[in-house]
Design a protein around this motif. Sequence first.
Motif, PDB file in Angstrom:
ATOM      1  N   UNK A  20       0.837  -1.192   0.000  1.00 12.18           N
ATOM      2  CA  UNK A  20       0.000   0.000   0.000  1.00 12.18           C
ATOM      3  C   UNK A  20       0.878   1.250   0.000  1.00 12.18           C
ATOM      4  N   UNK A  21       0.520   2.250  -0.793  1.00  9.96           N
ATOM      5  CA  UNK A  21       1.202   3.547  -0.765  1.00  9.96           C
ATOM      6  C   UNK A  21       0.390   4.496   0.114  1.00  9.96           C
ATOM      7  N   UNK A  22       1.065   5.187   1.013  1.00  8.65           N
ATOM      8  CA  UNK A  22       0.380   6.175   1.849  1.00  8.65           C
ATOM      9  C   UNK A  22      -0.100   7.320   0.956  1.00  8.65           C
ATOM     10  N   UNK A  23      -1.343   7.694   1.119  1.00  6.92           N
ATOM     11  CA  UNK A  23      -1.945   8.806   0.385  1.00  6.92           C
ATOM     12  C   UNK A  23      -1.817  10.063   1.258  1.00  6.92           C
ATOM     13  N   UNK A  24      -0.849  10.944   0.972  1.00  9.24           N
ATOM     14  CA  UNK A  24      -0.642  12.100   1.849  1.00  9.24           C
ATOM     15  C   UNK A  24      -1.800  13.096   1.830  1.00  9.24           C
TER      16      UNK A  24
END
Length: 190
Positions: A20-24
């Motif tokens: 998962x990529x963190x969604x800033x």
Amino acid sequence: MTTTPALSTETIPGYIAGRWAIDPVHSDLSFTVRHMMVTKVRGHFREFEGELVTGVDPRDSEVTATIQVASVDTNNEGRDNHVRSGDFFDAAAHPVATYHGTGLLVEDGESVLNGELTLRGVTKQVPLLVEANGFAVDPQGGTRAGFTARGKFNRRDFGVSFGATTDGVALLGDTIDLTLEIQAILQPAA
């Protein structure tokens, strides 16, 4: 503390293993610290990125994050500039802080992520209490996950020793409380 191996995909509703990529845009990294021992000041970091790996066994999950410390925002420009200085983050010499968490476990009924925080070139253990808020499909058909994490550390352990006083009262507490509200986007399998 009692450690048990009770954490499983059955104890986390809707759990999905993956990268998962963190969604800033939909996440928040904040901290609070006592000011003059009568109130708390809150700050946020506006620039960060990271990745979560939720393991098939949740206990094998990992987190990596990089935070641009100069992006600190305490809602006061003068204070922000001071926090970026050598008295605090020393952003010129140490522009990033990192967190690397490996392995979830259950302690006293709470999920704990073991991890290391590196700040000002110093690395120390900073465990985080983690709550999985859910897994859902977004309007574009992607998959998202939400997590809340909380932790604390002593700023002096990382060389932040600023110690001004007024009338014998410390201007700044030593304990930094962290709150992370993370939304992450499931990435395609490699």
